[in-house]
Motif scaffolding. Structure first.
Motif, PDB file in Angstrom:
ATOM      1  N   LYS A   1       6.687  -8.094  -2.287  1.00 52.18           N
ATOM      2  CA  LYS A   1       6.019  -8.118  -3.588  1.00 52.18           C
ATOM      3  C   LYS A   1       6.763  -7.334  -4.664  1.00 52.18           C
ATOM      4  CE  LYS A   1       1.290  -8.864  -2.001  1.00 52.18           C
ATOM      5  NZ  LYS A   1      -0.115  -8.384  -2.079  1.00 52.18           N
TER       6      LYS A   1
ATOM      7  N   TYR B   1       6.734  -4.915  -9.376  1.00 48.32           N
ATOM      8  CA  TYR B   1       5.786  -5.046  -8.275  1.00 48.32           C
ATOM      9  C   TYR B   1       4.692  -6.030  -8.677  1.00 48.32           C
ATOM     10  CZ  TYR B   1       2.886  -3.911  -4.271  1.00 48.32           C
ATOM     11  OH  TYR B   1       2.159  -3.995  -3.108  1.00 48.32           O
ATOM     12  N   GLU B   2       4.436  -7.003  -7.811  1.00 48.42           N
ATOM     13  CA  GLU B   2       3.446  -8.038  -8.078  1.00 48.42           C
ATOM     14  C   GLU B   2       2.214  -7.789  -7.205  1.00 48.42           C
ATOM     15  OE1 GLU B   2       3.200 -12.941  -8.155  1.00 48.42           O
ATOM     16  OE2 GLU B   2       5.077 -11.914  -7.692  1.00 48.42           O
ATOM     17  N   PHE B   3       1.091  -7.405  -7.834  1.00 44.56           N
ATOM     18  CA  PHE B   3      -0.140  -7.135  -7.085  1.00 44.56           C
ATOM     19  C   PHE B   3      -0.782  -8.423  -6.584  1.00 44.56           C
ATOM     20  CE2 PHE B   3       0.338  -3.383  -9.780  1.00 44.56           C
ATOM     21  CZ  PHE B   3       0.138  -2.370  -8.861  1.00 44.56           C
ATOM     22  N   ASP B   4      -0.851  -9.404  -7.482  1.00 40.81           N
ATOM     23  CA  ASP B   4      -1.388 -10.713  -7.130  1.00 40.81           C
ATOM     24  C   ASP B   4      -0.844 -11.736  -8.114  1.00 40.81           C
ATOM     25  OD1 ASP B   4      -3.019 -10.503  -9.499  1.00 40.81           O
ATOM     26  OD2 ASP B   4      -4.492  -9.368  -8.339  1.00 40.81           O
ATOM     27  N   ASP B   5      -1.403 -12.930  -8.115  1.00 36.80           N
ATOM     28  CA  ASP B   5      -0.905 -14.008  -8.977  1.00 36.80           C
ATOM     29  C   ASP B   5      -1.064 -13.700 -10.458  1.00 36.80           C
ATOM     30  OD1 ASP B   5      -0.224 -15.398  -6.744  1.00 36.80           O
ATOM     31  OD2 ASP B   5      -2.013 -16.668  -6.725  1.00 36.80           O
ATOM     32  N   LYS B   6      -1.965 -12.787 -10.817  1.00 38.47           N
ATOM     33  CA  LYS B   6      -2.277 -12.532 -12.220  1.00 38.47           C
ATOM     34  C   LYS B   6      -1.875 -11.137 -12.700  1.00 38.47           C
ATOM     35  CE  LYS B   6      -6.170 -15.766 -12.447  1.00 38.47           C
ATOM     36  NZ  LYS B   6      -7.612 -15.937 -12.765  1.00 38.47           N
ATOM     37  N   ASN B   7      -1.434 -10.286 -11.813  1.00 37.32           N
ATOM     38  CA  ASN B   7      -1.119  -8.912 -12.200  1.00 37.32           C
ATOM     39  C   ASN B   7       0.237  -8.478 -11.662  1.00 37.32           C
ATOM     40  OD1 ASN B   7      -3.770  -7.673 -13.450  1.00 37.32           O
ATOM     41  ND2 ASN B   7      -4.417  -8.907 -11.697  1.00 37.32           N
ATOM     42  N   LYS B   8       1.077  -8.047 -12.587  1.00 40.24           N
ATOM     43  CA  LYS B   8       2.441  -7.638 -12.239  1.00 40.24           C
ATOM     44  C   LYS B   8       2.856  -6.487 -13.150  1.00 40.24           C
ATOM     45  CE  LYS B   8       7.110  -9.576 -12.054  1.00 40.24           C
ATOM     46  NZ  LYS B   8       7.917 -10.802 -12.274  1.00 40.24           N
TER      47      LYS B   8
END
Length: 206
Positions: free
Chosen positions: A121, A162-169
């Protein structure tokens, strides 16, 4: 060879270069200082090394470049000629890799890979350059003038994502560059040492 962003920009329609060998660019008659230069949302000033003969930006670290020559949005206010909007690479999320380039007067290196423990991620990238013409000609300069003197520049690009999920980076991006001139004549007790440079930092959440 090394990729110079400004040299490529100078080849575009409506863009002119300055004096022979200079890295600055002029858009439709405007001055070089009328171009807004942005690196990962941070404004960069006096974007040149070696009095204009080297671009400030190491092409190894640049992912995208957009030149807007007219009709740019109000959020880019403060310049008359153009907006040069650049973004740095994000680094390899899968494996570690590196690259080294050695030239006659400068060398550069790049290292990138996944952030430890990020499980695909996150990633990072570090890239740097340094000239060493001062070290190469030092013996001749000392023999001729008796003074220890020289000029060099270096710069460093670094970015982590760092990509937490599809909507948050999130990302942290930084640039630091320095030009330095030094002169030291011990016998005559003459000494000079001055430098100039840029430093930027951006913390972003998309």
């Amino acid at each position: 060879g090394e990729k110079d962003v400004f040299k490529v920009i100078q080849l575009l329609p409506g863009v002119q270069s300055g004096s022979e060998g200079q890295s600055g660019f002029y858009v439709r008659g405007g001055g070089a200082d009328q171009n807004l230069i942005i690196l990962d949302d941070a404004t960069v000033y006096n974007a040149q090394h070696l009095f204009g003969f080297f671009s400030l930006f190491n092409g190894d670290a640049i992912r995208s470049v957009e030149l807007i020559k007219g009709g740019f949005p109000a959020r880019y206010g403060g310049r008359l000629s153009s907006v040069l909007d650049m973004n740095m690479k994000e680094g390899n999320k899968d494996h570690y890799t590196g690259e080294v380039g050695i030239g006659l007067i400068s060398s550069r290196g790049l290292f990138e890979g996944p952030l430890p423990g990020s499980k695909g991620k996150g990633s990072f990238l570090i890239s740097g350059r340094r000239t060493y013409i001062d070290a190469l000609i030092q013996p001749a300069v000392v023999a001729q003038s008796g003074a220890l003197s020289g000029y060099f520049f270096y710069d460093l690009n670094a970015k982590a994502n760092y990509e937490f999920d599809d909507k948050n980076k999130i990302f942290l991006s930084s640039y630091f560059g320095r030009d330095k001139f030094y002169y030291n004549h011990k016998k005559n007790k003459e000494k000079a040492n001055f430098g100039w440079g840029n430093g930027t930092g951006t913390l972003g959440w998309n």
